[in-house]
Design an enzyme around this catalytic site. Structure first.
Site, PDB file in Angstrom:
ATOM      1  N   LYS A 233     -42.299  52.134  40.834  1.00 34.01           N
ATOM      2  CA  LYS A 233     -41.463  51.440  41.051  1.00 34.01           C
ATOM      3  C   LYS A 233     -39.965  51.762  41.564  1.00 34.01           C
ATOM      4  CE  LYS A 233     -41.644  47.759  39.769  1.00 34.01           C
ATOM      5  NZ  LYS A 233     -41.193  46.964  38.633  1.00 34.01           N
TER       6      LYS A 233
ATOM      7  N   ASN B 151       7.314  35.331  23.711  1.00 35.20           N
ATOM      8  CA  ASN B 151       6.396  34.103  24.248  1.00 35.20           C
ATOM      9  C   ASN B 151       6.675  34.015  26.144  1.00 35.20           C
ATOM     10  OD1 ASN B 151       6.005  33.750  21.659  1.00 35.20           O
ATOM     11  ND2 ASN B 151       6.885  31.844  21.735  1.00 35.20           N
TER      12      ASN B 151
ATOM     13  N   THR C 291     -36.223  26.253  52.496  1.00 38.81           N
ATOM     14  CA  THR C 291     -35.906  25.383  51.818  1.00 38.81           C
ATOM     15  C   THR C 291     -36.708  25.007  50.588  1.00 38.81           C
ATOM     16  OG1 THR C 291     -37.125  23.281  52.988  1.00 38.81           O
ATOM     17  CG2 THR C 291     -34.761  24.024  53.721  1.00 38.81           C
ATOM     18  N   HIS C 292     -36.419  24.795  49.338  1.00 42.49           N
ATOM     19  CA  HIS C 292     -37.351  24.801  48.228  1.00 42.49           C
ATOM     20  C   HIS C 292     -37.870  26.106  48.086  1.00 42.49           C
ATOM     21  CE1 HIS C 292     -36.481  20.401  48.439  1.00 42.49           C
ATOM     22  NE2 HIS C 292     -36.685  20.605  49.618  1.00 42.49           N
TER      23      HIS C 292
ATOM     24  N   LYS D   6      -6.317  36.598  26.908  1.00 40.57           N
ATOM     25  CA  LYS D   6      -6.139  37.897  27.511  1.00 40.57           C
ATOM     26  C   LYS D   6      -7.489  38.573  27.774  1.00 40.57           C
ATOM     27  CE  LYS D   6      -2.448  39.368  25.008  1.00 40.57           C
ATOM     28  NZ  LYS D   6      -1.219  39.891  24.588  1.00 40.57           N
TER      29      LYS D   6
ATOM     30  N   GLU E 206     -29.465  42.847  40.401  1.00 40.65           N
ATOM     31  CA  GLU E 206     -29.787  42.136  39.179  1.00 40.65           C
ATOM     32  C   GLU E 206     -28.764  41.945  38.025  1.00 40.65           C
ATOM     33  OE1 GLU E 206     -33.874  44.457  38.798  1.00 40.65           O
ATOM     34  OE2 GLU E 206     -34.244  42.523  37.837  1.00 40.65           O
TER      35      GLU E 206
ATOM     36  N   GLN F  80      -3.033  34.026  22.756  1.00 40.75           N
ATOM     37  CA  GLN F  80      -3.195  35.596  22.918  1.00 40.75           C
ATOM     38  C   GLN F  80      -4.874  35.848  23.398  1.00 40.75           C
ATOM     39  OE1 GLN F  80      -1.485  38.136  19.953  1.00 40.75           O
ATOM     40  NE2 GLN F  80      -3.547  38.738  19.324  1.00 40.75           N
TER      41      GLN F  80
ATOM     42  N   SER G   7     -38.348  53.097  36.793  1.00 35.68           N
ATOM     43  CA  SER G   7     -39.115  52.693  35.749  1.00 35.68           C
ATOM     44  C   SER G   7     -39.579  53.801  34.719  1.00 35.68           C
ATOM     45  CB  SER G   7     -40.605  52.018  36.067  1.00 35.68           C
ATOM     46  OG  SER G   7     -41.395  51.843  35.055  1.00 35.68           O
TER      47      SER G   7
ATOM     48  N   TYR H  80       4.341  27.050  22.371  1.00 40.07           N
ATOM     49  CA  TYR H  80       3.593  28.311  22.054  1.00 40.07           C
ATOM     50  C   TYR H  80       2.617  28.207  21.071  1.00 40.07           C
ATOM     51  CZ  TYR H  80       2.038  32.872  21.514  1.00 40.07           C
ATOM     52  OH  TYR H  80       1.335  34.114  21.207  1.00 40.07           O
TER      53      TYR H  80
ATOM     54  N   ASN I  96     -36.433  49.493  41.397  1.00 42.99           N
ATOM     55  CA  ASN I  96     -35.963  48.367  41.211  1.00 42.99           C
ATOM     56  C   ASN I  96     -34.693  47.995  41.843  1.00 42.99           C
ATOM     57  OD1 ASN I  96     -38.362  47.878  39.664  1.00 42.99           O
ATOM     58  ND2 ASN I  96     -37.518  49.151  38.025  1.00 42.99           N
TER      59      ASN I  96
HETATM   60  N1  ARG Z   1       0.884  38.895  21.327  1.00 39.86           N
HETATM   61  C1  ARG Z   1       1.280  37.347  21.630  1.00 39.86           C
HETATM   62  C2  ARG Z   1       0.251  36.916  22.945  1.00 39.86           C
HETATM   63  O1  ARG Z   1      -0.243  37.822  23.458  1.00 39.86           O
HETATM   64  C3  ARG Z   1       2.765  37.136  22.126  1.00 39.86           C
HETATM   65  C4  ARG Z   1       3.867  37.497  21.127  1.00 39.86           C
HETATM   66  C5  ARG Z   1       4.015  36.124  20.716  1.00 39.86           C
HETATM   67  N2  ARG Z   1       4.069  36.022  19.251  1.00 39.86           N
HETATM   68  C6  ARG Z   1       4.926  35.142  18.628  1.00 39.86           C
HETATM   69  N3  ARG Z   1       4.571  35.398  17.384  1.00 39.86           N
HETATM   70  N4  ARG Z   1       5.533  34.334  19.220  1.00 39.86           N
HETATM   71  O2  ARG Z   1       0.362  35.900  23.242  1.00 39.86           O
END
Ligand code: ARG
Length: 458
Positions: A282, A109, A154-155, A324, A289, A321, A276, A316, A284
């Site tokens: 074209k 953790n 403007t606008h 990420k 975009e 997780q 295109s 926690y 582009n």
């Molecule tokens: N893989 C977990 C995370 O990305 C961290 C591990 C914590 N897992 C746990 N069972 N306490 O948050």
């Protein structure tokens, strides 16, 4: 191979295992994780929890693993669940039993929190440096085009003449605020959670100040529960990314419009435009975009993280997780978008003639006539109405106000004099806006020199 399941009587169900493991996401955190383990084990050595030999053996082993990962001699195994257990298991294979001590006074953790803080700090610095390069590039385009005038909008309606440099400097200001938001976020992300353990700290004589310093952080947590459950530094980083991406989308949209035949203010070289499959005519501006659309991806990532965090109970939770992928995705997306934008800008040609032609529309001089009258003592509202009637007449009759005899002009606004005719000049109009922060060349020159110094472009 099963890890951490000595107390369990059954193997983890394969479907569940696939669902909860995060090795794919953890590819982005291998370096951070190994650096965190080096900082932690060195701290264990300095506080006497490991012998100097054990600490050194672990350090060398981790460095060797880092090399093996970067040369792709080893990869993360899903059965080890995450990067932390992978590193620990690989270390054991490499250096033997000393590896069994590396997790002393540590939990995954605080480990994952370290990885995320470390990744975020790096991503923030990279964002700032890419923004700084973009600002310098905009500044050099602004400096190369100081006499170019176009209509300000403007606008999305022609409003008043402005200098192209002034428009470009407006984006430099936006990106400066973005940088300052990133720095602000950095101050809070720059805090090591190592030593928080699972959530309560440790009964062993650890020193989180040492692991923070060795891990490259300025400071460390003051509450172990907060240290393992805080992800608001991620939400903050993503909100900085989101606001920056909105600015990028606004700049992209402006350039896309300017590149249309209707505007014709800029063109892009072939190396940044796409074809295109059907229409051979074209060219582009696809990268712009996509840049415009990527703001949607990044704002989505911010919302994703906020929704993961919403309503989590204290301590926690594995939900964390899931912060990420949006973190990594937004950092990668923002950095790539900024690099592409730089490429597109370097392939852009300014069509100053077209800009001047559009800015020479006599209707954009209306406000200058109003201010002329105000200088003659006419109350602003009266002047506004008189010039409004004059331009309404011109619009319906097709007369060009710049070509009308002074006597005819005076029938709408009696205080107008011959001098007023000279106001129908886009450059003169822009250069008359000398008030602070205005578009006059004299003010723009001041700002160019300010930014040259501020951005280190001298
Ligand atoms: N893989 C977990 C995370 O990305 C961290 C591990 C914590 N897992 C746990 N069972 N306490 O948050």
């Amino acid at each position: 191979m099963e890890v951490l399941r000595k107390a369990f009587s059954q193997k983890l169900d394969p479907l569940v295992s696939e669902f909860v493991n995060c090795v794919e996401d953890d590819e982005s955190f291998i370096t951070d994780d190994i650096e965190g383990s080096i900082a932690h084990s060195q701290m264990l050595g300095q506080t006497g929890l490991l012998t100097p030999e054990q600490a050194e053996n672990i350090r060398q082993g981790l460095q060797e693993l880092s090399r093996q990962f970067s040369e792709q001699q080893i990869t993360l195994k899903p059965e080890y669940e995450d990067v932390h257990m992978n590193v620990e298991k690989y270390l054991e294979e490499l250096i033997g039993t000393d590896a069994l001590r590396v997790h002393t006074a540590r939990s995954r953790n605080d480990q994952v929190a370290f990885d995320l803080h470390s990744f975020t700090c790096r991503a923030i610095k990279r964002s700032i440096s890419l923004l700084q390069s973009l600002q310098k590039q905009l500044l050099s385009i602004a400096e190369a085009n100081t006499d170019v005038v176009l209509p300000g909008y403007t606008h999305l309606q022609r409003a008043q003449p402005v200098l192209l440099s002034h428009v470009l400097l407006s984006y430099i200001s936006m990106f400066e605020r973005d940088k300052s938001r990133f720095w602000d976020a950095f101050k809070r992300a720059d805090c090591s959670p190592l030593g928080a353990g699972a959530l309560s700290g440790s009964s062993l004589p650890i020193d989180p100040a040492i692991s923070a310093r060795l891990g490259g952080f300025t400071t460390y947590f003051n509450n172990s529960i907060d240290a393992v459950s805080d992800r608001d530094f991620i939400a903050e980083f993503l909100s900085c990314c989101a606001i920056t991406s909105i600015h990028i989308s606004q700049l992209s949209e402006t350039l896309i419009l300017w590149a249309t035949s209707e505007f014709g203010f800029v063109t892009f070289e072939d190396d940044v435009t796409t074809a295109s499959s059907l229409m051979p005519n074209k060219k582009n501006p696809d990268p712009l975009e996509i840049a415009r659309a990527k703001s949607g991806t990044i704002c989505g990532d911010l919302l994703n993280v906020l929704m993961v965090l919403k309503s989590l109970p204290t301590g926690y939770n594995r939900d964390l997780q899931e912060t990420k992928p949006p973190l990594v995705n937004s950092a990668d997306t923002l950095h790539l978008t900024l690099k592409v934008l730089a490429k597109v800008l370097s392939s852009m040609e300014v069509k100053s003639g077209k800009m001047l032609e559009a800015a020479s529309d006599p209707f954009v001089i209306a406000t200058d006539l109003v201010e002329f009258l105000v200088n003659k003592g006419v109350p602003f509202r009266t002047a506004h109405e008189q010039i409004g009637e004059l331009f309404a007449f011109c619009r319906s009759s097709g007369f060009n106000p710049a070509m009308m005899p002074i006597a005819r002009l005076r029938s709408f606004a009696p205080e107008l004099t011959q001098e007023a005719i000279a106001l129908f000049d886009a450059k003169l109009s822009a250069n008359a806006k000398t008030s602070a922060g205005g578009t006059a060349a004299v003010r723009v020159e001041e700002m160019l020199s300010y930014w040259r110094t501020a951005l280190g472009s001298n």
